[in-house]
Write an enzyme that holds these catalytic residues in place. Structure first.
Site, PDB file in Angstrom:
ATOM      1  N   ASN A   8       0.466  -8.672   0.438  1.00 22.06           N
ATOM      2  CA  ASN A   8       1.283  -7.619  -0.167  1.00 22.06           C
ATOM      3  C   ASN A   8       2.516  -7.428   0.721  1.00 22.06           C
ATOM      4  OD1 ASN A   8       2.392  -5.365  -1.285  1.00 22.06           O
ATOM      5  ND2 ASN A   8       0.692  -3.981  -0.792  1.00 22.06           N
ATOM      6  N   HIS A 104      -2.100   1.267  -5.487  1.00 23.88           N
ATOM      7  CA  HIS A 104      -1.973   1.222  -4.026  1.00 23.88           C
ATOM      8  C   HIS A 104      -1.733   2.638  -3.487  1.00 23.88           C
ATOM      9  CE1 HIS A 104      -0.569   0.303  -0.016  1.00 23.88           C
ATOM     10  NE2 HIS A 104      -1.132  -0.886  -0.158  1.00 23.88           N
TER      11      HIS A 104
END
Ligand code: 13P
Length: 260
Positions: A8, A104
């Site tokens: 990420n 997230h």
């Protein structure tokens, strides 16, 4: 089950040139790893590697990808329409991207994303054929108040509300305790294992054991080349979600290597 190693990149880097440089370095390092282990170019045995750069760079990379997969870091909950600034799951799918990260903690925190919105995003993304990486995890305060289990139950139940059982094969869950993200204060493997077991129990209760056993549950939070192997060996994690270390190609490859 193949381990899932996800990079990420978050909101990094700031130029396309740097992004291409990072992408190329990771690609070359993966290739070297494959040649070293005598494996085919396409697959590192037992590991699925997914790179999630910012949206704006995704289309520059998609034609070059052969040895790993691409994912988006977020998506909207509608396919199209008058929603200024949003990127739809259908756009992501039509670009040839396979994965999307949803929920997230940085989106929950800075953009006030709710569990209900996360559920809508998951439903739409699944409906267009994307695979989901659903992030869950407790904050420092929730941990201190002994609310971790409560938080995991609420986040998972709400995110998966009315998601049919046969879609669960397209969902992975990332346990990312918020206090461990970007802090170097990573969660112990023992604590991680307890959370992973809890998450699998919650999914078992919502669906059944067979379904839950097929869901990959991965860990994220200050993962690096030194500690990645212990998460994979000692905590029952089916993979890792990597932030900061995924911006350093050699470090990221070390992490990939620890999963092979
Ligand atoms: P760090 O690896 O930088 O702690 O970030 C973890 C994360 O949030 C991945 O999504």
């Amino acid at each position: 089950m193949k381990s899932l190693i996800v990079a990420n990149w978050k909101c990094n880097p700031t130029t396309l040139k740097e992004a291409k440089g990072l992408f190329d370095s990771v690609k070359k390092a993966l290739l070297r790893q494959r040649l070293r282990t005598g494996e085919g170019i396409k697959n590192i045995k037992n590991v699925e590697v997914v790179l999630c750069p910012p949206f704006i760079y995704l289309s520059s990379f998609k034609f070059q990808v052969s040895s790993f997969k691409l994912g988006a870091q977020n998506c909207f909950w509608e396919e199209k329409g008058a929603y200024t600034g949003e990127i739809s799951p259908l756009m992501i799918k039509n670009l040839g991207i396979e994965y999307v990260i949803v929920g997230h903690s940085e989106r929950r925190k800075y953009f006030r994303e709710t569990d209900e919105e996360i559920n809508k995003k998951i439903k739409k993304a699944l409906s267009v054929g994307l695979k989901i990486i659903l992030c869950v995890g407790e904050t420092t305060e929730e941990k201190e108040q002994g609310k971790k289990q409560q938080v995991l139950i609420a986040q998972i139940e709400k995110a998966l509300d009315r998601i049919p059982r046969d879609e669960m094969k397209n969902i992975s869950v990332a346990y990312e305790p918020v206090w461990a993200i970007g802090t170097g204060n990573n969660c112990s493997t023992d604590e991680t294992m307890k959370s992973i077991i809890s998450i699998r129990q919650i999914i078992t209760r919502l669906y059944n054991r067979e379904t839950a056993d097929k869901v990959r549950i991965i860990y994220g939070g200050s993962v690096n080349g030194e500690n990645s192997g212990s998460y994979l060996k000692e905590s029952l994690a089916n993979g890792l979600l990597v932030g900061g270390a995924s911006l350093k190609p050699e470090e990221f490859i070390k992490i990939v290597r620890s999963a092979t």
